[in-house]
Design an enzyme around this catalytic site. Structure first.
Site, PDB file in Angstrom:
ATOM      1  N   GLU A   1      -5.391  -8.426   0.316  1.00  0.00           N
ATOM      2  CA  GLU A   1      -6.037  -8.030   1.572  1.00  0.00           C
ATOM      3  C   GLU A   1      -7.486  -7.702   1.302  1.00  0.00           C
ATOM      4  OE1 GLU A   1      -2.766  -5.511   3.995  1.00  0.00           O
ATOM      5  OE2 GLU A   1      -4.807  -4.779   4.241  1.00  0.00           O
TER       6      GLU A   1
ATOM      7  N   GLU B   1       0.791  -1.224   0.000  1.00  0.00           N
ATOM      8  CA  GLU B   1       0.000   0.000   0.000  1.00  0.00           C
ATOM      9  C   GLU B   1       0.832   1.288   0.000  1.00  0.00           C
ATOM     10  OE1 GLU B   1      -4.001  -1.826   2.100  1.00  0.00           O
ATOM     11  OE2 GLU B   1      -2.844  -0.333   3.221  1.00  0.00           O
TER      12      GLU B   1
END
Length: 540
Positions: free
Chosen positions: A380, A175
């Site tokens: 995720e 991320e």
């Protein structure tokens, strides 16, 4: 087996599913066995930086309880486990000329061996936000492109060298949007830099996030270059990056809101995905930021473009998008969960940024596959039940809202693969365990396993039971040789609400140390060639 070859309503036999964690969120043991500090160690201890005032010194104590966590994975019947490596546990001071910590190497080597012995594929993230503090102190970490790229690539090379004989799935970064925006823009994540002087004594939110994002892309790309040139031919494997980004829906059918939704995707996803997969920053970001958006040299861009074998997708929700916002970090787009008729998009989670809306998951899979044309791993995805932390244990284990969330997501996943033709190769629920949820401390729980933080006992929730039943029922079987079948681990039936405490699985907890052959895999290897090679191909 390809998706098309799988039976109807079945994912392909080689589809990977499991759960994900991150080193700082679960390991604890922050000053044990030679680990150096990360930027989160001291940051999480500053008053006001976490909602409950707690830090990651203990977390879920997985540094000491990792065998118990492996037992839990086996009980769930997963095919893969995504975890991250702590940079400062491997190289305590972080730099390319700093010593490697053999105790850190041994910890991850033993974990990898244990997973493989139980038939679980390790899916390894090299960087999940825990920059060595020493590198931030030396040169401000990600703000110094020339230094951080060299240091990160050396760290990646150490991991490839020491673990790459057994790890065949690598993620360079987790991320980058969060690294850049939350750490150097909003200042709510370590190192906490921001233009807001009530929040941070230093930082510039108008420039630093874009500099950091640029550095992260280059560090990723040069690490991939190293892997492909030095390791892939002999060891095989795949390497890529995982990007966060939620689906953006126009608030209504107006042209300006349709355009706003695309702008939201450009900044949330395209900022990183477009250079890596398409070879340039989105035109909208160039227009919005002007000369504040760094430029790649032609030599850098040649390394960046095509530097991911797959698309690692982290996603949680869907946002309705309106034109006219004033937040550059959201593309100057206003986000809302409230429809024009006043209804909510879906069930609210404990965190304000998350609602349950499964159709958006399918839409995002289609968007990413059509735009970037790469296989997708959902690295995720999860849900935090509202007020779960304050519920009695038995009530918390009956996590109906999380079960509903996963029911919708898995239905959307199957439809995207079987009906839409999206090439999805894996899915990792977030998270295996309740854990240290960054600025939320321990208040927000995302785990499919409840953790009693006073005793560190683990209790599977109904959501974990659901996923442990859904995936085996929806993944095609593949015949295995008899000898291989005998070796395969047989998961024990998963009972809802059952506690897994330290030592409860005595046979596994008493597992002897890995065999000498396994130890040899983690032995020290020469690293001098990495520094010379890195400097050469970086042109530094």
């Amino acid at each position: 087996m390809s998706a098309s070859a799988a039976p109807p309503n079945k994912l392909p036999a080689d589809f990977l599913w499991g759960f994900a964690t991150a080193s700082f969120q679960i390991e604890g043991a922050t000053d044990v066995d030679g680990r150096g500090k990360s930027i989160w160690d001291d940051f999480s201890k500053i008053p006001g930086k976490t909602l409950d005032g707690k830090n990651g010194d203990v977390a879920t104590d997985s540094y000491n309880r990792w065998r118990e966590d492996v037992d839990l994975l086996v009980q769930y019947g997963v095919k893969s486990y995504r975890f991250s490596i702590s940079w400062s546990r491997i190289i305590p001071l972080g730099g390319r000329n700093d010593p490697v910590n053999e105790a850190g190497i041994k910890f991850y080597s033993d974990l990898i061996d244990a997973l493989l012995e139980r038939g679980i594929v390790p899916f390894v993230t090299l960087y999940h936000w825990d920059l060595p503090q020493a590198l931030h102190d030396r040169y401000l970490g990600w703000l110094n492109k020339d230094e951080i790229v060299q240091d990160y690539v050396r760290y990646a090379g150490v991991c490839f060298e020491r673990f790459g004989d057994r790890v065949k799935h690598w993620l360079t970064m987790n991320e980058p949007w969060c690294i850049s925006i939350l750490g150097y823009g909003r200042g709510v994540f370590a190192p906490g830099r921001s233009s807001d002087r009530m929040r941070s004594p230093e930082g510039d939110s108008s420039t630093e996030p874009w500099i950091v994002g640029h550095s992260v892309i280059l560090a990723h790309a040069y690490a991939v270059k190293l892997y492909r040139e030095q390791f892939k031919a002999n060891r095989g494997g795949q390497i890529g990056i995982t990007l966060n980004g939620d689906w953006a829906m126009p608030y209504d059918d107006s042209p300006q809101n349709i355009e706003a939704a695309q702008h939201a995707l450009d900044v949330a996803i395209g900022w990183f995905a477009d250079p890596i997969y398409l070879g340039q920053y989105p035109a909208y970001m160039k227009e919005m930021l002007g000369d504040r958006l760094p430029e790649f040299t032609p030599e850098e861009l040649a390394v960046v473009k095509g530097s991911s074998d797959f698309y690692g997708m982290n996603t949680y929700t869907t946002n309705l998008c309106k034109a006219g916002g004033e937040d550059e970090f959201q593309g100057n787009v206003e986000y809302t969960f409230t429809r024009p008729d006043g209804t909510q998009l879906g069930t609210a989670a404990h965190c304000s940024w998350l609602q349950d809306y499964a159709p958006g998951f399918r839409d995002l899979l289609n968007y990413l596959y059509k735009r970037y044309r790469k296989p997708i791993y959902v690295t995720e995805n999860g849900f935090a039940v509202k007020d779960e932390n304050s519920k009695p244990l038995e009530e918390a284990l009956k996590d109906d809202d999380r079960v509903h969330y996963y029911q919708g997501v898995t239905d959307s996943l199957l439809a995207a693969v079987k009906e839409d033709g999206v090439d999805v190769r894996g899915y990792f629920g977030w998270s295996l365990l309740d854990n240290f949820e960054w600025a939320d401390g321990y208040i927000t729980r995302f785990g499919v396993t409840y953790v009693d933080y006073d005793t560190q006992k683990r209790y599977p929730k109904d959501s974990g039971k659901f996923l442990s039943q859904w995936f085996p029922a929806h993944i095609a079987e593949s015949p295995k040789p008899a000898a291989e079948t005998k070796k395969a681990a047989t998961p024990s039936p998963l009972k809802p609400h059952g506690a897994i405490s330290n030592g409860v699985s005595k046979k596994s907890s008493a597992t002897k140390e890995p065999k000498s052959a396994s130890r040899k895999k983690g032995r020290k290897a020469p690293f001098a060639r990495f520094t010379a090679y890195i400097s050469a191909f970086l042109g530094l």
